[in-house]
Design a protein around this motif. Structure first.
Motif, PDB file in Angstrom:
ATOM      1  N   TRP A 131       0.833  -1.203   0.000  1.00  0.00           N
ATOM      2  CA  TRP A 131       0.000   0.000   0.000  1.00  0.00           C
ATOM      3  C   TRP A 131       0.871   1.257   0.000  1.00  0.00           C
ATOM      4  CZ3 TRP A 131      -3.827  -2.113  -1.790  1.00  0.00           C
ATOM      5  CH2 TRP A 131      -4.699  -2.991  -1.157  1.00  0.00           C
ATOM      6  N   ALA A 132       1.922   1.243   0.824  1.00  0.00           N
ATOM      7  CA  ALA A 132       2.817   2.405   0.894  1.00  0.00           C
ATOM      8  C   ALA A 132       3.476   2.658  -0.457  1.00  0.00           C
ATOM      9  CB  ALA A 132       3.870   2.187   1.982  1.00  0.00           C
ATOM     10  N   SER A 133       3.887   1.590  -1.134  1.00  0.00           N
ATOM     11  CA  SER A 133       4.504   1.706  -2.455  1.00  0.00           C
ATOM     12  C   SER A 133       3.510   2.271  -3.463  1.00  0.00           C
ATOM     13  CB  SER A 133       4.998   0.332  -2.900  1.00  0.00           C
ATOM     14  OG  SER A 133       5.484   0.373  -4.206  1.00  0.00           O
ATOM     15  N   GLY A 137       3.751   5.857  -5.465  1.00  0.00           N
ATOM     16  CA  GLY A 137       3.605   5.957  -6.920  1.00  0.00           C
ATOM     17  C   GLY A 137       2.569   6.987  -7.321  1.00  0.00           C
ATOM     18  N   VAL A 138       1.476   7.031  -6.571  1.00  0.00           N
ATOM     19  CA  VAL A 138       0.422   8.004  -6.854  1.00  0.00           C
ATOM     20  C   VAL A 138       0.952   9.413  -6.636  1.00  0.00           C
ATOM     21  CG1 VAL A 138      -1.808   8.916  -6.094  1.00  0.00           C
ATOM     22  CG2 VAL A 138      -1.481   6.447  -6.347  1.00  0.00           C
ATOM     23  N   TYR A 139       1.539   9.660  -5.461  1.00  0.00           N
ATOM     24  CA  TYR A 139       2.010  11.009  -5.137  1.00  0.00           C
ATOM     25  C   TYR A 139       3.160  11.434  -6.048  1.00  0.00           C
ATOM     26  CZ  TYR A 139      -0.622  10.154  -0.840  1.00  0.00           C
ATOM     27  OH  TYR A 139      -1.602   9.839   0.061  1.00  0.00           O
ATOM     28  N   GLY A 140       4.046  10.499  -6.377  1.00  0.00           N
ATOM     29  CA  GLY A 140       5.241  10.849  -7.138  1.00  0.00           C
ATOM     30  C   GLY A 140       5.052  10.886  -8.634  1.00  0.00           C
ATOM     31  N   THR A 141       4.099  10.123  -9.174  1.00  0.00           N
ATOM     32  CA  THR A 141       3.942  10.024 -10.620  1.00  0.00           C
ATOM     33  C   THR A 141       2.620  10.587 -11.106  1.00  0.00           C
ATOM     34  OG1 THR A 141       5.313   8.041 -10.626  1.00  0.00           O
ATOM     35  CG2 THR A 141       3.976   8.433 -12.581  1.00  0.00           C
ATOM     36  N   TYR A 142       1.525  10.079 -10.560  1.00  0.00           N
ATOM     37  CA  TYR A 142       0.212  10.436 -11.096  1.00  0.00           C
ATOM     38  C   TYR A 142      -0.404  11.661 -10.425  1.00  0.00           C
ATOM     39  CZ  TYR A 142       0.721   5.884 -13.184  1.00  0.00           C
ATOM     40  OH  TYR A 142       1.199   4.824 -13.886  1.00  0.00           O
ATOM     41  N   HIS A 143      -0.063  11.912  -9.168  1.00  0.00           N
ATOM     42  CA  HIS A 143      -0.527  13.071  -8.399  1.00  0.00           C
ATOM     43  C   HIS A 143      -2.023  13.052  -8.080  1.00  0.00           C
ATOM     44  CE1 HIS A 143       3.444  14.499  -9.222  1.00  0.00           C
ATOM     45  NE2 HIS A 143       3.198  14.622 -10.495  1.00  0.00           N
ATOM     46  N   HIS A 144      -2.833  12.572  -8.994  1.00  0.00           N
ATOM     47  CA  HIS A 144      -4.275  12.529  -8.776  1.00  0.00           C
ATOM     48  C   HIS A 144      -4.852  11.323  -9.509  1.00  0.00           C
ATOM     49  CE1 HIS A 144      -8.466  13.710  -8.470  1.00  0.00           C
ATOM     50  NE2 HIS A 144      -8.576  13.457  -9.761  1.00  0.00           N
TER      51      HIS A 144
END
Length: 196
Positions: A131-133, A137-144
């Motif tokens: 889940w942390a990974s 990935g969301v915060y670092g790549t996709y943002h939203h």
């Protein structure tokens, strides 16, 4: 498209042996919302999308999907779809897992509410680490991420996780061989989820 490819890469065989199960919530931070759009005070899951997931201890395979609510009906349905009866299921002490034995699973839990994270070699640390990974990935790549497409992102992440040990060229060939069979029209991509 990513969801269809990842499904082909992972397959849908039922897991046996031992699995770890946990839930997470995906959504923006309440403190970042405009005051007129705040849903709650303090912590909680209001306004976030619930996700359940399992990790097979022996192979490390991950499966995850969104659910409307984290309740016994959704959790047990997901388990029965992905895990063979008689399998050991390791969870935290959330009440939603209270009746897993009656569902035909061997249930053990750690009591996070009491600061317990490992008990007799049993833990849920691996699924929580996943889940942390995913969130990094969301915060670092996709943002939203939109709730509408969250299952696609979950399939992509689990597919990458499940096939990380494969030779890169094998991964490319596998993806390319399945790409012709996937199609997501732009009108479906941007369509209002309510209208679907």
């Amino acid at each position: 498209m990513a969801m269809d490819i990842a499904r082909t890469m992972v397959g849908h065989l039922q897991m046996d042996g031992t699995v770890q199960m946990d839930e997470m919530y995906v959504g923006g931070r309440e403190r970042n919302r405009h005051s007129s759009k705040k849903l709650r005070l303090g912590r909680g899951a209001a306004g976030k999308q619930a996700v359940v997931g399992i990790r097979h201890n022996e192979s490390g395979l991950i499966r995850a999907k969104t659910v409307e609510h984290v309740n016994q009906q959704n959790v047990y349905g997901f388990l029965h779809q992905n895990v063979k009866s008689g399998t050991g299921v390791h969870t935290d002490d959330a009440r939603v897992y209270d009746n897993l034995e009656q569902q035909g699973f061997k249930h053990k839990s750690v009591k996070h509410s009491a600061g317990e994270y490992v008990k007799d070699g049993m833990t849920t640390n691996s699924i929580e680490s996943y889940w942390a990974s995913f969130k990094r990935g969301v915060y670092g790549t996709y943002h939203h991420l939109s709730k509408k497409h969250l299952d696609r992102y979950l399939e992509e992440f689990s597919g990458r996780h499940n096939n990380r040990a494969m030779n890169t060229w094998v991964q490319i060939v596998l993806v390319m061989s399945n790409i012709a069979n996937t199609h997501l029209p732009y009108k479906d991509l941007i369509a209002d989820p309510v209208a679907e």
